[in-house]
Design a protein around this motif. Structure first.
Motif, short mmCIF file in Angstrom:
data_model
loop_
_atom_site.label_atom_id
_atom_site.label_comp_id
_atom_site.label_asym_id
_atom_site.label_seq_id
_atom_site.Cartn_x
_atom_site.Cartn_y
_atom_site.Cartn_z
N ILE A 76 0.86 -1.20 0.00
CA ILE A 76 0.00 0.00 0.00
C ILE A 76 0.89 1.24 0.00
CG2 ILE A 76 -1.69 1.33 1.33
CD1 ILE A 76 -2.74 -1.42 2.35
N ARG A 77 0.67 2.11 -0.97
CA ARG A 77 1.52 3.29 -1.12
C ARG A 77 0.76 4.61 -0.95
NH1 ARG A 77 4.47 1.20 -6.71
NH2 ARG A 77 4.80 -0.95 -6.00
N VAL A 78 -0.56 4.51 -0.81
CA VAL A 78 -1.40 5.70 -0.67
C VAL A 78 -2.27 5.56 0.57
CG1 VAL A 78 -3.32 7.00 -1.68
CG2 VAL A 78 -1.46 6.20 -3.14
N LEU A 79 -2.26 6.59 1.43
CA LEU A 79 -3.15 6.67 2.58
C LEU A 79 -4.10 7.85 2.36
CD1 LEU A 79 -0.61 6.31 5.55
CD2 LEU A 79 -1.90 4.49 4.39
N HIS A 80 -5.37 7.66 2.67
CA HIS A 80 -6.34 8.74 2.50
C HIS A 80 -7.15 8.84 3.79
CE1 HIS A 80 -9.42 10.78 -0.41
NE2 HIS A 80 -9.27 11.47 0.71
N CYS A 81 -6.98 9.95 4.51
CA CYS A 81 -7.67 10.19 5.79
C CYS A 81 -8.90 11.05 5.57
CB CYS A 81 -6.73 10.88 6.78
SG CYS A 81 -5.31 9.89 7.27
N HIS A 82 -9.91 10.84 6.45
CA HIS A 82 -11.17 11.57 6.30
C HIS A 82 -11.60 12.30 7.57
CE1 HIS A 82 -11.62 9.81 2.36
NE2 HIS A 82 -11.24 8.66 2.90
N LYS A 83 -10.88 12.14 8.64
CA LYS A 83 -11.12 12.92 9.87
C LYS A 83 -9.82 13.60 10.24
CE LYS A 83 -13.34 11.78 13.41
NZ LYS A 83 -13.60 11.13 14.70
N SER A 84 -9.92 14.83 10.72
CA SER A 84 -8.69 15.54 11.07
C SER A 84 -7.90 14.80 12.14
CB SER A 84 -9.01 16.97 11.52
OG SER A 84 -9.88 16.95 12.65
N GLY A 85 -8.61 14.17 13.09
CA GLY A 85 -7.93 13.43 14.15
C GLY A 85 -7.13 12.25 13.62
N ASP A 86 -7.54 11.70 12.48
CA ASP A 86 -6.84 10.55 11.91
C ASP A 86 -5.51 10.93 11.29
OD1 ASP A 86 -9.04 9.12 12.69
OD2 ASP A 86 -9.92 8.98 10.68
N LEU A 87 -5.29 12.23 11.08
CA LEU A 87 -4.02 12.66 10.50
C LEU A 87 -2.84 12.40 11.42
CD1 LEU A 87 -4.73 15.96 8.57
CD2 LEU A 87 -3.85 13.82 7.66
N ARG A 88 -3.09 12.31 12.73
CA ARG A 88 -1.99 11.95 13.64
C ARG A 88 -1.38 10.63 13.21
NH1 ARG A 88 -5.50 14.09 17.85
NH2 ARG A 88 -6.54 12.06 17.90
N LEU A 89 -2.27 9.66 12.98
CA LEU A 89 -1.81 8.34 12.55
C LEU A 89 -1.23 8.40 11.14
CD1 LEU A 89 -1.59 5.27 12.92
CD2 LEU A 89 -3.92 5.10 11.99
N GLY A 90 -1.94 9.05 10.23
CA GLY A 90 -1.46 9.12 8.85
C GLY A 90 -0.10 9.76 8.75
N ALA A 91 0.10 10.87 9.46
CA ALA A 91 1.39 11.56 9.41
C ALA A 91 2.49 10.71 10.03
CB ALA A 91 1.28 12.90 10.12
N LEU A 92 2.18 10.00 11.11
CA LEU A 92 3.17 9.13 11.74
C LEU A 92 3.57 8.01 10.79
CD1 LEU A 92 4.83 8.29 14.20
CD2 LEU A 92 2.81 7.07 15.06
N LEU A 93 2.59 7.39 10.13
CA LEU A 93 2.90 6.32 9.18
C LEU A 93 3.74 6.85 8.02
CD1 LEU A 93 -0.61 4.60 9.08
CD2 LEU A 93 1.48 3.64 10.10
N ALA A 94 3.41 8.04 7.52
CA ALA A 94 4.17 8.62 6.42
C ALA A 94 5.59 8.96 6.85
CB ALA A 94 3.46 9.87 5.91
#
Length: 374
Positions: A76-94
Motif C-alpha cells: 500500500i503506497r497511498v493513505l487517505h484520511c477523512h477525519k482531522s484526528g486521523d491525520l496523527r496516525l497518517g502523518a506518523l505512518l508517512a
C-alpha cells in the motif's frame, strides 16, 4: 488505504464505502482502516473490503507497527484520511515509511486556523488536501499550513443511476399515501439529519407562513431523517420540532418519516426538495435530489450556491422563513416550472457531479509523483 476512525455515521463516514466499488472498477485495490464494531467497518465489509480494525483512535497509534506491516504486506503506497484526528496516525505512518503518499479530505469545512507546531508537522506530510467545494477551499487556504498548490477543490459525486425513476404511477401513489401525502397535494420534502444546523425549524416556520398567506394551496411536508441519537439525530431537537409542529397546527400537514434507506424512491414521491442547511461544506443531499430530477430550494450559504442556479432550482436565505415560503409557493403553483428545473438539474449532475468522474480525478491525484505537487 482509506482511513476513517469514527463511530459516527454521516457523509464523512459513508464516503470510503461509496468510492471503494468505483475505485475497484477503475483498477485500484482499496483497503480500509476503521474502528472495530463501527458502522464504518460494517460499510467497508458491505463494499467488499475486510478492513483492518483497531478498538480506539489512541489504540491505532499503539498499533503502528502492526499497521506498517499490513501496508508492507499489501504494498500500500497511498493513505487517505477523512477525519482531522486521523491525520496523527497518517502523518506518523508517512514519517516512518518514506514514500507513502498521504491525502486528506476536509469533509466538514474547517473554521479555525491550524498553524501551531503540531498541525504544521502533521499537515506538512500531506501530499494533497482535498476541499469538497470552493467555499471550503477558501477556508482551507486561510486555515491550513500548506502551500496553495497542495489544496485542491474536488467536488463530491454520486452514481446517478439509482435516482432514475423506477416506480409505476400506482406504486408512487401507494408510497405517497404511506407518507401521509393527500391525493393531489404537492409533496415538499426535507431529507437530512434532524439537527439544528440542517434548518428544519426554519422550514417548519416557512410552511406555517405559507399556510397562513396562501390557504388555497394544497401541499404536504415530509421530514426524512432519523428520530433517535442512534440514527444520527438530536433527540431534544426532534422533540422541539414535534412540539412546534403541534403548536402551529400542522400535525396533519407534516409527516416525520424517520430514517429511510430508500431515499431514491422517496424522491419519486416528492415534488419539491428543500435543503435549508446553514453552512453546508458541500451538499450531497442537494445533488441526490437533482439527480432524481427534483426542483430544489437550497440555502444561499455555504457551498449550496455552487450547485444550484436559477436554471436548476431556487435559493433562499437560511434564516428567512418568508423567503422560503415564497420560493416554495412559486414551485407549488407551477408544475411546469418544477419539471423544467428538475430536468435541468438532472443534466447538470450527469455533466458535473458523477462518482465516476470524482474517482477518476482522485486516482489522478493518487498516481502523480510527489515532485509534481511542489
Amino acid at each position: 488505504m482509506q482511513i476513517c476512525l469514527s463511530h459516527g455515521w454521516g457523509g464523512l463516514e459513508m464516503y470510503p464505502s461509496r468510492i471503494i466499488p468505483e475505485l475497484k472498477r477503475q483498477g485500484w485495490q482499496p483497503h480500509g482502516l476503521a474502528l472495530a464494531d463501527s458502522r464504518v467497518a460494517a460499510s467497508l465489509e458491505e463494499a467488499g473490503v475486510s478492513p483492518l480494525v483497531v478498538s480506539t483512535p489512541p489504540r491505532a497509534l499503539l498499533a503502528v507497527v502492526r499497521i506498517l506491516a499490513y501496508l508492507k504486506t499489501h504494498d500500500i503506497r497511498v493513505l487517505h484520511c477523512h477525519k482531522s484526528g486521523d491525520l496523527r496516525l497518517g502523518a506518523l505512518l508517512a514519517a516512518l515509511r518514506p514514500g507513502l503518499r498521504l491525502f486528506y479530505t476536509d469533509h466538514m469545512g474547517v473554521t479555525r486556523p491550524k498553524k501551531d507546531p503540531y498541525h504544521r508537522w502533521a499537515y506538512g506530510r500531506v501530499t494533497r488536501l482535498f476541499s469538497i467545494s470552493e467555499a471550503t477551499r477558501q477556508r482551507n487556504l486561510a486555515a491550513f499550513p500548506l502551500p496553495d498548490a497542495r489544496i485542491r477543490r474536488l467536488y463530491l459525486g454520486i452514481d446517478p443511476s439509482p435516482y432514475a425513476p423506477e416506480l409505476s404511477a400506482e406504486a408512487r401513489e401507494v408510497l405517497r399515501a404511506s407518507l401521509g401525502i393527500p391525493g393531489g397535494a404537492v409533496a415538499i420534502g426535507l431529507p437530512g439529519r434532524l439537527t439544528p444546523g440542517k434548518g428544519q425549524a426554519v422550514w417548519i416556520e416557512a410552511l406555517s407562513r405559507l399556510a397562513e398567506s396562501r390557504p388555497e394551496l394544497r401541499w404536504h411536508g415530509v421530514l426524512i431523517g432519523g428520530l433517535t441519537a442512534g440514527e444520527g439525530s438530536n433527540e431534544a431537537y426532534v422533540a422541539a420540532l414535534r412540539e412546534r409542529v403541534a403548536a402551529l397546527g400542522l400535525e396533519s400537514r407534516i409527516t416525520f418519516a424517520g430514517f429511510r434507506r430508500d431515499l431514491p424512491r422517496l424522491f419519486e414521491a416528492l415534488d419539491v426538495v428543500c435543503v435549508p442547511s446553514r453552512n453546508e461544506a458541500f451538499g450531497l443531499t442537494v445533488i441526490e435530489a437533482m439527480a432524481a430530477g427534483k426542483a430544489v430550494v437550497g440555502a444561499d450559504s455555504g457551498a449550496i450556491p455552487e450547485l444550484i442556479d436559477a436554471g436548476t432550482g431556487r435559493l433562499a436565505p437560511p434564516e428567512a422563513p418568508d423567503a422560503w415560503a415564497e420560493a416554495m409557493a412559486e414551485l407549488i403553483v407551477d408544475a411546469g416550472l418544477r419539471r423544467r428545473l428538475g430536468e435541468s438539474a438532472r443534466r447538470r449532475i450527469r455533466r458535473d457531479f458523477t462518482l465516476e468522474a470524482h474517482v477518476a480525478a482522485l486516482i489522478e491525484e493518487y498516481s502523480v509523483n510527489e515532485s509534481e505537487f511542489e
